[in-house]
Design a protein around this motif. Sequence first.
Motif, PDB file in Angstrom:
ATOM      1  N   UNK A 170     -24.196  64.500  31.593  1.00  0.00           N
ATOM      2  CA  UNK A 170     -24.213  63.140  32.104  1.00  0.00           C
ATOM      3  C   UNK A 170     -22.940  62.345  31.911  1.00  0.00           C
ATOM      4  N   UNK A 171     -21.973  62.874  31.177  1.00  0.00           N
ATOM      5  CA  UNK A 171     -20.767  62.102  30.863  1.00  0.00           C
ATOM      6  C   UNK A 171     -19.958  61.768  32.107  1.00  0.00           C
ATOM      7  N   UNK A 172     -19.727  62.757  32.968  1.00  0.00           N
ATOM      8  CA  UNK A 172     -18.904  62.496  34.151  1.00  0.00           C
ATOM      9  C   UNK A 172     -19.649  61.608  35.142  1.00  0.00           C
ATOM     10  N   UNK A 173     -20.973  61.757  35.215  1.00  0.00           N
ATOM     11  CA  UNK A 173     -21.753  60.891  36.104  1.00  0.00           C
ATOM     12  C   UNK A 173     -21.606  59.442  35.657  1.00  0.00           C
ATOM     13  N   UNK A 174     -21.718  59.209  34.362  1.00  0.00           N
ATOM     14  CA  UNK A 174     -21.572  57.863  33.818  1.00  0.00           C
ATOM     15  C   UNK A 174     -20.175  57.315  34.081  1.00  0.00           C
ATOM     16  N   UNK A 175     -19.156  58.164  33.919  1.00  0.00           N
ATOM     17  CA  UNK A 175     -17.771  57.727  34.125  1.00  0.00           C
ATOM     18  C   UNK A 175     -17.519  57.380  35.593  1.00  0.00           C
ATOM     19  N   UNK A 176     -18.046  58.189  36.501  1.00  0.00           N
ATOM     20  CA  UNK A 176     -17.852  57.919  37.925  1.00  0.00           C
ATOM     21  C   UNK A 176     -18.516  56.609  38.344  1.00  0.00           C
ATOM     22  N   UNK A 177     -19.684  56.326  37.795  1.00  0.00           N
ATOM     23  CA  UNK A 177     -20.375  55.091  38.140  1.00  0.00           C
ATOM     24  C   UNK A 177     -19.686  53.875  37.523  1.00  0.00           C
ATOM     25  N   UNK A 178     -19.182  54.029  36.323  1.00  0.00           N
ATOM     26  CA  UNK A 178     -18.479  52.923  35.675  1.00  0.00           C
ATOM     27  C   UNK A 178     -17.184  52.601  36.401  1.00  0.00           C
ATOM     28  N   UNK A 179     -16.552  53.608  36.973  1.00  0.00           N
ATOM     29  CA  UNK A 179     -15.284  53.427  37.686  1.00  0.00           C
ATOM     30  C   UNK A 179     -15.447  52.612  38.957  1.00  0.00           C
TER      31      UNK A 179
END
Length: 289
Positions: A80-89
């Motif tokens: 889930x880390x990259x999913x969270x990062x993409x959404x935060x971006x």
Amino acid sequence: MRLKTIISAAVLAAAALVSAPAQAAVQAHEAAPLPAPAPCDGCWKPALNTSWQWQLSTLPKKPFPNVQMFDIDGFLAKDGAIVKALKADKPGRGVICYISAGSYENFRPDAAQFPKSVLGKQVDGWPEERWLDIRQYQGKLGEIMKARLDMCKKAGFDGVEADLVDGYKSETGFPLTAADQLAYNTWLANEAHKRGLSIGLKNDLEQIPQLLPYFDFAINEQCWQYDECTTAQNGDFGYDQFVKAGKAVFQVEYDLGTARFCAKSNKQNFNSLKKKLDLQAWRVPCRGA
């Protein structure tokens, strides 16, 4: 994918060893009517004009392309880390979870869970993959696919790209029919919706008229190269039917130059990209970012 398989006598023999319960299950749902589409009112659904990146071989790295949707490999992103990062971006960005729903992949962490009875011929060009007997989705195969959907949900994805859902048109090692494919694909779509995930129809062009009510968007490879993108080209089916229904179409060409398909895609309101077969970061969009 536009695929043909290599005939293997050993695989054919293995495919014949389907248990009596599995055969009964196959016969039972082969004639069953299609279920009603499961609602997904709260699902993230892309707008007709949605910029996107399709990157399956690797995970995206900063600085991320300024696109409205990413489609990435579910297993690579399962923490889930990259999913969270993409959404935060980029607030409001949708992130789609790629899984194979029609093939066994020997490199996946759940590979040992697949019973031998569901494993068919090698997928042409992909020696690490074998076609699945999708008729057995009410047994162990279905449990594996539901677990994959759960993985996508847990990682924070908004939707699913279920690949290789047109095996009935290939030499899989099983006598799959169009009815088998419709039953499996509608089941997949409803299971995704039950989890609050939108789902895209990957290729399987000929079944667009039947599957359109179940799927939220479409993903296609090379329909311009093969002159099969629109109803005008095919007669009965085409991605313009998705657009007419207000559902986005995400389309990719590998071999054609952008001058040969971008103008046509833009006219159809498709979201098209030029990509390389390795599906890494490189991309050329036909419109937008």
